[in-house]
Design an enzyme around this catalytic site. Structure first.
Site, PDB file in Angstrom:
ATOM      1  CB  ALA A  66      -0.909   0.141   1.163  1.00 53.44           C
ATOM      2  N   GLY A 112      -0.462  -5.298   0.813  1.00 53.09           N
ATOM      3  CA  GLY A 112      -1.799  -5.164   0.059  1.00 53.09           C
ATOM      4  C   GLY A 112      -1.606  -5.808  -1.541  1.00 53.09           C
ATOM      5  CD  GLU A 115      -3.824  -7.445   3.142  1.00 47.39           C
ATOM      6  OE1 GLU A 115      -3.998  -7.446   4.339  1.00 47.39           O
ATOM      7  OE2 GLU A 115      -3.272  -6.350   2.898  1.00 47.39           O
ATOM      8  CD  GLU A 135       0.638  -5.902   5.702  1.00 48.59           C
ATOM      9  OE1 GLU A 135       0.220  -5.864   4.716  1.00 48.59           O
ATOM     10  OE2 GLU A 135       1.408  -7.177   6.073  1.00 48.59           O
TER      11      GLU A 135
END
Length: 260
Positions: A66, A112, A115, A135
């Site tokens: 992200a 992300g 994901e 993360e």
């Protein structure tokens, strides 16, 4: 469809969405998530498209996470809203789409990015792919479904280790874990994935949509997947695709499915 951060191309019954932020290693920001949502929504309603492929521009990254600069100053409430909105617009949306979504993972799929790949129906990786959920090195946890989908795909123990160590795994390890279905050379990634998409596109779109719904039901709390399968199985009998498929079989010819 014209977008700033993604490219959308259609080849016969296949749509290819390319996340196109190469200077940011295709990192997901709010604008890109919104564009992906709009593109997926339009393609879901496009009857000429039967399969969607997600990939990243260049050879370095599928999506390298992200865009941290967007949320570095967020408080607790803002963080929760960020995760909830992202899951609604993109990650859950991809998983529950009525059309198959294949992630063609080229290079880094981190945070992300992994994901997003995990939200897809399945994954094909290039030999140079690296995957991880880093993360915890930022003082947060995966917020776009990573703590839920990774254990479902590779098992609790391996998921715990990957998330807590923030370690990356290579493509072959990902294949051994069951995280990706196939590993191919970078230059063959899209052609290989397109060939898989063509095989899917030849089958009944209505049956595939119901198969996706039934498979996903097994992973939803309070939903009996077997009951959903029985219901969807019965509904198939009322479709034109069922009539065409069975008639073609009995007539010893190739079925011409219309998705009806």
């Amino acid at each position: 469809m014209n977008f700033e951060n993604i490219l959308v191309d259609k080849e016969e019954q296949i749509a290819i969405i390319t996340i196109n932020r190469p200077t940011k290693l295709n990192a997901l920001n709010k604008a890109t998530i919104e564009e992906l949502h709009q593109a997926l929504k339009a393609l879901e309603n496009d009857k000429s498209v039967r399969v969607i492929i997600l990939t990243g521009s260049g050879e370095k990254a599928f999506v390298a996470g992200a865009d941290i600069s967007e949320f570095a100053s967020f408080n607790s409430s803002e963080g929760s809203q960020l995760a909830a909105k992202g899951q609604e617009l993109l990650f859950d949306y991809v998983q529950n789409l009525g059309k198959p979504v294949i992630a063609a993972v080229n290079g880094f799929a981190l945070g992300g990015g992994l994901e997003l790949a995990m939200a897809s129906d399945f994954r094909v990786a290039s030999t140079n792919a690296k995957m991880g959920l880093p993360e915890v090195t930022l003082g947060v946890i995966p917020g776009y479904g990573g703590t839920q989908r990774l254990p479902q795909l590779i098992g609790k123990g391996r998921a715990m280790e990957m998330i807590m160590t923030a370690s990356m795994i290579d493509a072959e390890t990902a294949k051994n874990y069951g995280l990706v279905n196939h590993v191919v050379e970078q230059e063959n990634l899209l052609s290989f994935t397109k060939d898989l998409a063509k095989k899917i596109a030849n089958n009944s779109p209505t049956a595939i949509a119901k198969a996706i719904k039934s498979i996903n039901a097994n992973f939803k709390d309070g939903v009996n997947g077997f009951h959903e399968e029985i219901k969807s199985f019965g509904e198939c009998f009322a479709t034109e695709d069922f009539k065409e498929g069975t008639t073609a079989f009995l007539e010893k010819r190739k079925a011409n499915f219309k998705g009806l």
